[in-house]
Design an enzyme around this catalytic site. Sequence first.
Site, PDB file in Angstrom:
ATOM      1  N   ASP A  58       0.953  -1.254   0.031  1.00 28.18           N
ATOM      2  CA  ASP A  58       0.089   0.073  -0.102  1.00 28.18           C
ATOM      3  C   ASP A  58       0.918   1.198  -0.087  1.00 28.18           C
ATOM      4  OD1 ASP A  58      -2.975   1.039   0.712  1.00 28.18           O
ATOM      5  OD2 ASP A  58      -1.306   2.315   1.813  1.00 28.18           O
ATOM      6  N   TYR A  63       3.454   9.607  -0.674  1.00 23.07           N
ATOM      7  CA  TYR A  63       4.368   9.057   0.294  1.00 23.07           C
ATOM      8  C   TYR A  63       5.765   9.249  -0.566  1.00 23.07           C
ATOM      9  CZ  TYR A  63       0.608   6.602   2.455  1.00 23.07           C
ATOM     10  OH  TYR A  63      -0.664   6.245   3.035  1.00 23.07           O
ATOM     11  N   LEU A 203      -1.229  -0.511  14.289  1.00 28.58           N
ATOM     12  CA  LEU A 203      -0.024  -0.727  15.658  1.00 28.58           C
ATOM     13  C   LEU A 203      -0.072   0.505  16.493  1.00 28.58           C
ATOM     14  CD1 LEU A 203       2.802  -2.821  13.669  1.00 28.58           C
ATOM     15  CD2 LEU A 203       0.546  -3.523  14.799  1.00 28.58           C
ATOM     16  N   LYS A 250       8.846  -9.818   9.866  1.00 29.09           N
ATOM     17  CA  LYS A 250       8.398 -11.193   9.962  1.00 29.09           C
ATOM     18  C   LYS A 250       7.481 -11.457  10.966  1.00 29.09           C
ATOM     19  CE  LYS A 250      10.864 -15.420  10.681  1.00 29.09           C
ATOM     20  NZ  LYS A 250      12.047 -16.406  10.613  1.00 29.09           N
TER      21      LYS A 250
END
Length: 287
Positions: A58, A63, A203, A250
Amino acid sequence: MSVALESLSSTVRLSSGHTIPVIGFGVAFGFDKAGRDPRTLTKPAVREALKVGLRHFDTARMYNNEDHLGEVIRESGIPREELFITTKVDGTFHGYDTTVTSVNDSLKRLGLEYADLILLHDPLAGKTRRLESYKALLDLRAQGKMRSAGVSNYGVHHLQEIAAAGYEAPSVNQLEIHPFCQQRPIVEYCKAHNITVEAYCPLVRGKLDDPVIAGIAKRINKDSAQVLIRWSLQHGYIPLPMSSSPARIKSNADVFNFSLSADDMAELDALDQGGAGAVSWNPVEAA
C-alpha cells in the site's frame, strides 16, 4: 473464516469481483529516529516483506516512494498477477482531469500497466471535486488502469453522497482502525453496503504499552503488535502494518497460528475512544 484455514496467502473477494490479500504492508515511511530519509527505508523494507511472503503493498502519491516500490517489485521477479498494489490520489489532485493525470503519473512511477486498487486518499477537496474524482476512478477502471476503485478516510456522509450521485459503492474504505479508534458508525455502514474496510495505523504507531494489550500478549505468549493485527483480522478488517525492521516485519506476518478469545476481543473492543483515539490525521468529518 476459521483460524485453521487462514494463512498469509488468504484472500477475500471485493465487491468488484477481484480478490485482495487479508493482510498488507504499508510503505508510508516517515523519518526514523536516526533521521534517515524515508525513501531509503522503502526498498529494504519491501524486500523483507516479500521475503516473508507478503504480496499486498500500500503506497500513495504523497508518500513519494512509488518509484522505489516499483523498482523492488520488478527486481523481485515475482509475477505481476501474484502481487496486489494499491496507490492513492490525494485531495490536492481531486477533480476529474487532475485525478486522471495523478493516476497515470502513479502508474508510470510504479512501472505498472494497472494498479489492483486506487483510492481517493482523503475527502478534503469538497463534495464536487470528490465526486468528479470518484467518477474518474470508475472511468479509469473501465479503461483497465485499475482493478478496483475505493476511498480512504471517508465518513458515512461521504459514502452516502456517492450513493446519492448514483455511483456504485467503493470496493474499499481505508480508515485509521485499531482498538483505540474503531470508527464504528463508518464500519457499520461499510459492512451494510459491502465495502471492505482496510485498517491503517493498526499498530497505533508503535504505542503498544497499554496494559490491556500487553496483558493479553503476555497471556497468549505473543507480542503486542501481533495481538493488534490479530484483532483487526478477527474483525474482518485488512490491516496494513508497516515497519522497517526485518524482525518486526517477520513477526507482524506471523499471525495465523493463534486466535484471540471472545474475552480478549471484548477487552480490546472496550478500549475504544472514538475519534479522540486517533493517532493520525483521520479526516472523516470533513465537510
